[in-house]
Write an enzyme that holds these catalytic residues in place. Structure first.
Site, mmCIF file in Angstrom:
data_model
loop_
_atom_site.group_PDB
_atom_site.id
_atom_site.type_symbol
_atom_site.label_atom_id
_atom_site.label_comp_id
_atom_site.label_asym_id
_atom_site.label_seq_id
_atom_site.Cartn_x
_atom_site.Cartn_y
_atom_site.Cartn_z
ATOM 1 N N ASP A 298 42.106 66.628 10.814
ATOM 2 C CA ASP A 298 41.040 67.132 10.670
ATOM 3 C C ASP A 298 40.019 66.689 11.663
ATOM 4 O O ASP A 298 40.013 65.365 12.270
ATOM 5 C CB ASP A 298 40.414 66.947 9.124
ATOM 6 C CG ASP A 298 40.437 65.168 8.794
ATOM 7 O OD1 ASP A 298 41.171 64.362 9.285
ATOM 8 O OD2 ASP A 298 39.472 64.733 8.501
ATOM 9 N N GLU A 299 38.982 67.454 11.830
ATOM 10 C CA GLU A 299 37.711 67.253 12.794
ATOM 11 C C GLU A 299 37.861 66.314 13.604
ATOM 12 O O GLU A 299 37.205 65.331 14.167
ATOM 13 C CB GLU A 299 36.819 66.279 11.622
ATOM 14 C CG GLU A 299 36.445 67.032 10.498
ATOM 15 C CD GLU A 299 35.792 66.303 9.450
ATOM 16 O OE1 GLU A 299 34.790 66.875 8.762
ATOM 17 O OE2 GLU A 299 36.171 65.047 9.189
HETATM 18 C C1 TNX Z 1 35.300 66.003 5.528
HETATM 19 S S1 TNX Z 1 37.878 67.209 4.753
HETATM 20 C C2 TNX Z 1 36.455 65.269 5.930
HETATM 21 C C3 TNX Z 1 36.410 63.704 5.596
HETATM 22 C C4 TNX Z 1 35.014 63.436 4.719
HETATM 23 C C5 TNX Z 1 34.504 64.340 3.738
HETATM 24 C C6 TNX Z 1 33.271 64.152 3.003
HETATM 25 C C7 TNX Z 1 38.521 66.423 5.745
HETATM 26 C C8 TNX Z 1 39.642 66.871 5.973
HETATM 27 N N1 TNX Z 1 37.684 65.702 6.205
HETATM 28 O O1 TNX Z 1 36.446 63.274 6.700
HETATM 29 O O2 TNX Z 1 35.165 62.246 4.288
HETATM 30 O O3 TNX Z 1 34.347 65.704 4.390
HETATM 31 O O4 TNX Z 1 33.260 65.106 2.153
#
Ligand code: TNX
Length: 506
Positions: A298-299
């Site tokens: 993710d991200e």
């Molecule tokens: C998004 S959802 C993230 C997390 C954060 C979260 C906080 C996702 C796969 N990654 O790294 O902790 O939002 O709500």
């Protein structure tokens, strides 16, 4: 009055069952003994009664647990993996199931039907017949132990609390920018350095491999599969701080205790990083009896698209080579050529935005399935109401109990039908959640909503979901459930939608 709502629960006109002082648990079939011991422990801790477990036919007033082919419900003519039947009458209680898991879930229903200890009632259960089995195979809760570390005992307390709701997967988010929490023998600095702190400079900590095995075994005894996540190639500052050679510039950054995301990346395409991935995946797979290994993904805002794709196809193949099914956040849907059967975890809203629906559907095209964790309904770290001191608010609207209850997995992504949905999961991210009491306060009662969505039959699709899910009726059952939370010492938020029972002495 059971959560999740059973497929069928019918009052019968038999006299009620009273748990007498001579009551025993009679077991028959492989695995029944272990389930009976757990039931005995529950009754001992909640109601102060020890029940003997006997390997002989039930007498009047006993509780029988029978595990055998053909036991439990079989609507479609075959045994249900996790289904059970439960009959309660004056003569006794009988739980029937084809599997130990089914019997264990039957025990959870019985626990909820018994009065909770501190109500001071006789342990009487109205006569009922329950016939029950889950809608989805995967009903998950996620605990982020990377941002804030929780001890093995705290994780076990969490496991006990989710078992009551028939949640059968515990996803442990073991690594992130703020911490690396699982000992990797071939890369010891990951925990020595990377495990030494956490969000807001909180206590560090990590699980030795033995401690982790014990957590996995404790969960397995409760029919909960641990899904370990090693988040890569982003969310890796703790690893990067531990080993300079994993960084593109060869320099280890300082440890990170803030709450930003998207700034870290492994040095993709590098042989040392490839060796790191192979070592970590091999050791984690070796500690994991369950089928899944979650790779994160993710991200990754600091990784180029091409590097991201090449890194994750390689990492996923390593997971497959170690005998596990890769699971990744929805961003993996961008990557062509993931191994067949890779599972995606959707975390966009209950109404998809941007390309998130397409990303989810890519997993189905690849022969996999999707776990739904819509962040505006299933993220347990989002505040309950504006101004809450703990929790995040990036989804824009607080997640009330109603918001977590009134949606349906099969209506989130057009084209993603029931057969492509592995199940649901409610993640608890812990940037702002520092103690196990705070964890429980964020998780309960909202996890009860997600657990019911995962277990109970789909609402009629001729009705809009807003009317098909009866929040008031659900809230009544949650109110009753809270007596069990009180008895078990589980904390929960007294949200305004629920008609909570008066607290004795308050
Ligand atoms: C998004 S959802 C993230 C997390 C954060 C979260 C906080 C996702 C796969 N990654 O790294 O902790 O939002 O709500």
């Amino acid at each position: 009055m059971v959560v999740p709502r059973p497929v069928r629960i019918e009052p019968s006109d038999a006299s009620p069952f009273v748990l007498g002082s001579a009551a025993r648990i009679s077991v028959a079939g492989t695995g029944a003994d272990a389930i009976a011991r757990l039931l005995s422990r529950y009754v001992a801790s909640e109601a102060g009664r020890e029940l003997a477990v006997v390997d002989e036919p039930p007498a009047f007033g006993d509780i029988a647990i029978v595990i055998a082919p053909g036991e439990g419900p079989h609507d479609d003519g075959s045994d249900s993996d996790e289904g059970y039947t439960l009959e309660v009458a004056a003569e006794g209680v009988r739980i029937g199931a084809a599997t130990p898991a089914g019997a264990f879930w039957g025990v959870q229903t019985l626990r909820q039907l018994l009065p909770a200890a501190d109500t001071g009632d006789l342990l009487t259960v109205e006569a009922v017949r329950v016939h029950d089995h889950p809608r989805y195979a995967y009903r998950g809760a996620m605990l982020d132990v990377a941002r804030h570390y929780f001890t093995p005992d705290e994780v076990r307390r969490f496991i006990d609390a989710i078992a009551l709701l028939k949640v059968n997967h515990l996803h442990l988010h073991l690594t992130d920018d703020q911490g690396w929490r699982l000992q990797i023998e071939s890369w010891p600095e990951l925990t020595r350095i990377g495990g030494s702190t956490g969000s807001d400079g909180s206590r560090g900590g990590f699980y030795t491999q033995d401690e982790f095995r014990e957590i996995v075994a404790y969960a397995a005894a409760r029919h909960i599969t641990v899904v370990p996540e090693i988040d890569m190639p982003g969310h890796t500052n703790a690893a990067l701080a531990s080993y300079p050679e994993l960084n593109a510039d060869g320099v280890a950054p300082p440890l990170y205790t803030g709450a930003q995301v998207g700034f870290s990346t492994l040095r993709t395409g590098d042989p040392t990083t490839q060796r790191f991935v192979r070592d970590v995946v091999r050791e984690v797979a070796g500690l994991t009896p369950g089928p899944y290994l979650h790779i994160g993904g993710d991200e990754c805002l600091s990784t180029t698209e091409a590097d991201f794709a090449a890194f994750l196809t390689d990492a996923a193949q390593v997971i497959v080579a170690n005998g596990k099914i890769p699971v990744g956040w929805q961003e993996l849907g961008k990557v062509e050529g993931m191994p067949a059967g890779t599972i995606g975890q959707y975390w966009d809203f209950t109404t998809p935005r941007g390309n998130s629906a397409e990303l989810a559907l890519a997993f189905v095209r690849g022969g996999g399935a999707v776990i739904l964790s819509p962040s505006n309904a299933a993220y347990l770290d989002i505040v309950y109401e504006d101004g809450d001191p703990i929790g995040l608010d990036w989804t824009g609207t607080p997640t009330t109990l109603g918001a977590s209850y009134v949606w349906d997995p099969a209506r989130v992504i057009p084209g993603l039908g029931e057969a492509h949905i592995l199940g649901v999961e409610a993640p608890l991210w812990t940037e702002t959640v520092a103690t196990i009491d705070e964890v429980e306060d964020m998780v309960f009662p909202r996890l009860a909503a997600i657990a019911e969505i995962g277990w109970s039959p789909a609402p009629s699709d001729t009705e809009p979901v807003e009317s098909a899910r009866d929040l008031e009726e659900f809230a009544e059952r949650v109110s009753r459930l809270s007596e069990h939370w009180d008895a078990a010492g589980t904390r929960y938020r007294r949200v305004p939608e629920v008609p909570w029972p008066e607290r004795v002495g308050s």
